[in-house]
Enzyme design. Structure first.
Site, short mmCIF file in Angstrom:
data_model
loop_
_atom_site.label_atom_id
_atom_site.label_comp_id
_atom_site.label_asym_id
_atom_site.label_seq_id
_atom_site.Cartn_x
_atom_site.Cartn_y
_atom_site.Cartn_z
N SER A 1 0.81 -1.21 0.00
CA SER A 1 0.00 0.00 0.00
C SER A 1 0.85 1.27 0.00
O SER A 1 1.82 1.38 0.75
CB SER A 1 -0.92 0.02 1.22
OG SER A 1 -1.61 1.25 1.30
N ARG A 2 0.45 2.22 -0.83
CA ARG A 2 1.12 3.53 -0.86
C ARG A 2 0.40 4.56 0.00
O ARG A 2 0.78 5.73 0.04
CB ARG A 2 1.20 4.04 -2.30
CG ARG A 2 2.48 3.69 -3.04
CD ARG A 2 2.70 2.21 -3.18
NE ARG A 2 3.95 1.91 -3.88
CZ ARG A 2 4.26 0.71 -4.33
NH1 ARG A 2 3.44 -0.31 -4.12
NH2 ARG A 2 5.40 0.50 -4.95
N SER A 3 -0.66 4.14 0.72
CA SER A 3 -1.38 5.09 1.55
C SER A 3 -0.51 5.75 2.62
O SER A 3 -0.66 6.94 2.89
CB SER A 3 -2.59 4.41 2.20
OG SER A 3 -3.57 4.13 1.24
N VAL B 1 -8.25 1.69 -13.38
CA VAL B 1 -8.06 1.91 -11.95
C VAL B 1 -6.79 1.24 -11.44
O VAL B 1 -6.35 1.50 -10.32
CB VAL B 1 -9.27 1.45 -11.11
CG1 VAL B 1 -10.53 2.16 -11.58
CG2 VAL B 1 -9.43 -0.06 -11.13
N ASN C 1 -14.34 1.83 2.69
CA ASN C 1 -12.89 1.97 2.55
C ASN C 1 -12.29 2.94 3.56
O ASN C 1 -11.07 3.03 3.68
CB ASN C 1 -12.51 2.41 1.12
CG ASN C 1 -12.71 3.90 0.89
OD1 ASN C 1 -13.71 4.48 1.33
ND2 ASN C 1 -11.78 4.52 0.19
N ASP D 1 -14.25 5.91 -2.46
CA ASP D 1 -13.71 5.46 -3.75
C ASP D 1 -14.42 6.13 -4.92
O ASP D 1 -13.78 6.53 -5.90
CB ASP D 1 -13.82 3.95 -3.88
CG ASP D 1 -12.77 3.21 -3.06
OD1 ASP D 1 -11.70 3.80 -2.80
OD2 ASP D 1 -13.01 2.05 -2.70
N THR E 1 -8.53 -1.94 2.74
CA THR E 1 -8.34 -2.46 1.40
C THR E 1 -8.65 -3.95 1.43
O THR E 1 -9.11 -4.48 2.44
CB THR E 1 -6.92 -2.13 0.89
OG1 THR E 1 -6.83 -2.50 -0.48
CG2 THR E 1 -5.85 -2.83 1.70
N ALA F 1 -16.76 -6.43 -11.92
CA ALA F 1 -17.92 -6.41 -11.02
C ALA F 1 -17.50 -6.58 -9.57
O ALA F 1 -18.27 -7.05 -8.75
CB ALA F 1 -18.91 -7.50 -11.43
N GLY F 2 -16.27 -6.19 -9.25
CA GLY F 2 -15.78 -6.32 -7.88
C GLY F 2 -16.04 -5.06 -7.07
O GLY F 2 -16.91 -4.24 -7.40
N LYS G 1 -13.23 -4.74 2.80
CA LYS G 1 -14.18 -3.66 2.55
C LYS G 1 -15.64 -4.07 2.76
O LYS G 1 -16.45 -3.24 3.17
CB LYS G 1 -13.98 -3.12 1.13
CG LYS G 1 -12.68 -2.36 0.91
CD LYS G 1 -12.64 -1.74 -0.47
CE LYS G 1 -11.39 -0.89 -0.66
NZ LYS G 1 -11.40 -0.19 -1.97
#
Length: 299
Positions: free
Chosen positions: A29-31, A239, A104, A120, A79, A147-148, A83
């Site tokens: 993760s880059r968060s 995305v 999220n 999101d 993530t 469809a996720g 979720k």
């Protein structure tokens, strides 16, 4: 269940207020880089970390209990794969997150209860506005591949933006049908589910193509999609942000389509959470921030 490493979070925070990203895995993760940039930019004495939390309700429930009982904890991001599971474990879920069916962003409220949000869709629309300002939602149909969880937020955002027709295409048709039932507008606009075998034909006359699948991501198969039927004025958004320029975006750009990569969605979706956890107005997504995160991705 392996207990999440709360002690490491507390040690890193060193008494400061903090938030963190929760996932399994979470090391990619880059968060933390994103929120760390804003903390430094605003000279806020806070901390943003990461916490590996195993799938299943027990570990996630323990994480939420940790946030509730820890005064300095302000909340977290979620993530994969948490979720959807979070919906049943939080004290309050906003109508938008409930409609999307995923959370999220978790914010601890003044009374110590936890509120689940979904930013999101906000991040997706803001990324389009920044990267393709000429795009007019009501002008032409939009095609969404997948469809996720990401597709849920994207579809809800496009319905709210006024897209006249949505075309959903997924490798498992039933999953797309389920989303179609969930998000079909009640004002006469059209939502169509197409077979995966017809994905190229579904592009005819579209004004926007969004890939929300993992196809094209590092370590995953490429997205096999012919673009000949797609108008060259249509915006193409992927995305996926690892790699930053996917094969889909490179091919679209080569034929003249405006393109928007997945990084800006990541950056913009973080704005509301940061403001809720650390106070003040929402931070800005600047060229310096994008350069910092893109550089960490090797782009």
């Amino acid at each position: 269940m392996t207990a999440p490493d709360f002690d490491s979070l507390l040690a890193a925070a060193a008494g400061r207020r903090f938030a963190f990203i929760v996932g399994w895995p979470v090391s990619h993760s880059r968060s933390p880089l994103l929120h760390g940039f804003w903390l430094k930019e605003r000279r806020i004495d806070g901390c943003y970390g990461r916490l590996a939390v195993e799938p299943g309700g027990a570990a996630l429930r323990a994480t939420f209990d940790f946030i509730r009982r820890t005064p300095q904890a302000r909340g977290c991001n979620l993530t994969l794969p948490h979720k959807i599971d979070a919906l049943e474990l939080l004290d309050v879920v906003t109508p938008a997150a409930s409609r999307i069916g995923a959370v999220n962003t978790v914010v601890k409220r003044a009374d110590g209860t936890l509120e689940g949000r979904n930013t999101d869709g906000f991040g997706f629309v803001e990324a389009l506005r920044a990267g393709a300002p000429a795009w007019q939602p009501a002008a032409a149909p939009a095609v969404v591949l997948g469809a996720g969880g990401a597709a849920r937020a994207v579809i809800a955002a496009l319905v709210d933006a006024g897209v006249p027709e949505l075309r959903l295409v997924n490798r498992t048709r039933q999953a797309a049908i389920d989303l179609g039932v969930r998000f079909t507008p009640d004002d006469g606009r059209t939502l169509v589910v197409d077979d995966w075998s017809r994905r190229a034909a579904a592009l005819a006359g579209a004004g926007l193509l969004v890939n929300t699948t993992s196809l094209g991501m590092d370590g995953q198969p490429a997205l096999d999609l012919a673009l000949e039927a797609l108008p060259t004025a249509a915006v193409v958004n992927d995305v996926v942000y690892v790699p930053l320029r996917t094969d889909l975006l490179r091919r679209a750009q080569a034929r003249g389509n405006p393109t928007v990569d997945g990084l800006d969605m990541l950056l913009h979706q973080g704005r509301p959470g940061f403001a809720a956890w650390f106070g003040g107005s929402e931070p800005a997504v600047t060229p310096a921030l994008r350069t910092a995160v893109a550089g960490d991705l090797g782009a």
